[in-house]
Design a protein around this motif. Structure first.
Motif, short mmCIF file in Angstrom:
data_model
loop_
_atom_site.label_atom_id
_atom_site.label_comp_id
_atom_site.label_asym_id
_atom_site.label_seq_id
_atom_site.Cartn_x
_atom_site.Cartn_y
_atom_site.Cartn_z
N PHE A 184 0.83 -1.21 0.00
CA PHE A 184 0.00 0.00 0.00
C PHE A 184 0.87 1.26 0.00
CE2 PHE A 184 -2.24 3.37 2.34
CZ PHE A 184 -3.32 3.55 1.48
N ILE A 185 1.92 1.27 0.81
CA ILE A 185 2.79 2.45 0.89
C ILE A 185 3.48 2.72 -0.45
CG2 ILE A 185 4.89 3.38 1.93
CD1 ILE A 185 4.10 1.91 4.52
N ILE A 186 4.09 1.68 -1.02
CA ILE A 186 4.85 1.86 -2.27
C ILE A 186 3.90 2.15 -3.43
CG2 ILE A 186 6.39 0.71 -3.92
CD1 ILE A 186 7.69 -0.69 -1.59
N THR A 187 2.74 1.51 -3.46
CA THR A 187 1.76 1.78 -4.52
C THR A 187 1.27 3.21 -4.46
OG1 THR A 187 1.04 -0.54 -4.46
CG2 THR A 187 -0.40 1.02 -5.56
N ILE A 205 -5.56 8.95 -5.70
CA ILE A 205 -4.35 8.11 -5.66
C ILE A 205 -4.51 7.02 -4.59
CG2 ILE A 205 -1.89 8.10 -5.09
CD1 ILE A 205 -1.76 10.92 -6.37
N LEU A 206 -5.00 7.41 -3.43
CA LEU A 206 -5.22 6.43 -2.36
C LEU A 206 -6.24 5.37 -2.78
CD1 LEU A 206 -5.35 8.59 0.91
CD2 LEU A 206 -3.53 7.05 0.15
N LYS A 207 -7.29 5.81 -3.47
CA LYS A 207 -8.31 4.87 -3.93
C LYS A 207 -7.72 3.88 -4.93
CE LYS A 207 -12.88 4.68 -6.11
NZ LYS A 207 -13.99 5.46 -6.71
N GLU A 208 -6.89 4.39 -5.85
CA GLU A 208 -6.24 3.53 -6.83
C GLU A 208 -5.28 2.55 -6.15
OE1 GLU A 208 -5.30 1.78 -10.40
OE2 GLU A 208 -6.94 3.15 -9.90
#
Length: 324
Positions: free
Chosen positions: A44-47, A195-198
């Motif tokens: 999640f962090i890197i994405t 961006i968070l949703k993606e």
């Protein structure tokens, strides 16, 4: 860094569920809980970070820039780096391959992207970092980028355009490069929720692969007898790395599914380079990818592509075994 996660896994399995710590079941479940949580957090962090990068580098703009500008070799580095920030497996990279060819990008540069994208992306980086640490991850990322550049450059020099299918050649002949409208400047604050949703969508889409992969890895970690793989593939056998790549090609998966298994194989005694060569074969070359590529290439070009990339994967495996 993840000591608190290990403590949580120990508490959950050994205290809450009261499974003996020295039992095979306890070791397997502990491995599963710890690695699943660690990989989901890293992913999640890197994405999210890669999503911020992607938001400011739209695919269409990059494609048109590469097709209109002579970069004197830097385009291979650019294409390989772009492959790193796009979260695609070997099969899902094919539609972008078609778009690149249609946009007028030379075949060698397009191959560079096609090679790099499934091997090195935010999913692979996150899971690899969780499994092997950041030093090995950095070496893997550099190797993947170099592999894409050398592979694409080599294939580009072979002048293989004649082996593209008539359907693709028609597309190229009739294509009119469309102007890309400048993306309206939007602040990061406004883009960030999207961006968070993606990022969450990417985590959701690969979650089943992560769970299955770690589940298999956990079972192997706890129940596979020590020395099983060393008997068949070990550092003393010169054919171990080529055999690992060949074995990997029929086993289609993405990084989320295969890296946890690779982690266990290394723990069971397989040299890291041999294990990485196997992983590259699984996620970088696959039979489903060959079937999709048949739409855009003839069998001769597919064989040349697979053979060239397999050769560089084997070299990478030997290199990792020497260095690590």
């Amino acid at each position: 860094m993840f000591d608190w996660l290990q403590n949580f896994a120990d508490w959950l399995i050994y205290t809450v569920f009261a499974i003996p710590a020295n039992s095979r079941l306890g070791e397997s479940l502990n491995f599963f809980v710890f690695d699943t949580l660690k990989i989901f957090i890293l992913l999640f962090i890197i994405t999210t970070i890669m999503g911020i990068v992607n938001a400011y580098f739209p695919v269409e703009k990059i494609r048109n820039y590469l097709s209109r500008n002579k970069l004197y070799g830097l385009e291979y580095i650019f294409a390989s780096s772009f492959g790193v920030i796009t979260p695609f497996c070997s099969c899902s990279s094919v539609p972008l391959f078609i778009g690149f060819v249609k946009g007028g990008i030379p075949l060698g540069i397009t191959f560079t992207y096609l090679i790099t994208a499934p091997l090195v992306n935010e999913v692979a980086i996150a899971i690899f970092a969780g499994a092997f640490g950041f030093k090995v991850t950095a070496l893997y990322v550099i190797t993947g980028i170099v592999l894409g550049i050398i592979g694409g450059f080599t294939l580009g020099k072979l002048k293989l355009e004649k082996h593209l299918t008539p359907w693709v050649q028609n597309i190229i002949a009739n294509a009119h490069t469309e102007e890309v409208l400048e993306v309206e400047h939007i602040s990061l604050k406004k883009r960030f929720p999207g961006i968070l949703k993606e990022a969450l969508n990417i985590v959701k889409n690969v979650s089943i692969y992560i769970i299955i992969g770690i589940g298999i890895g956990g079972a192997m970690h706890g129940f596979l007898p020590t020395g099983f793989f060393e008997h068949y593939i070990n550092k003393g056998q010169w054919y171990a790395v080529p055999l690992a790549v060949i074995m990997g090609v029929p086993m289609y998966s993405n990084a989320a599914g295969v890296i946890p298994v690779i982690q266990v194989l290394v723990a069971k005694g397989i040299p890291l380079g041999t294990a990485i060569a196997f992983m590259m074969g699984v996620i970088g070359l696959s039979l489903p990818e060959a079937m999709l590529l048949k739409k855009v290439m003839n069998w001769k070009l597919i064989a040349i592509y697979f053979g060239t990339i397999a050769f560089f994967m084997i070299l990478s495996g030997y290199l990792f075994n020497i260095i690590l």
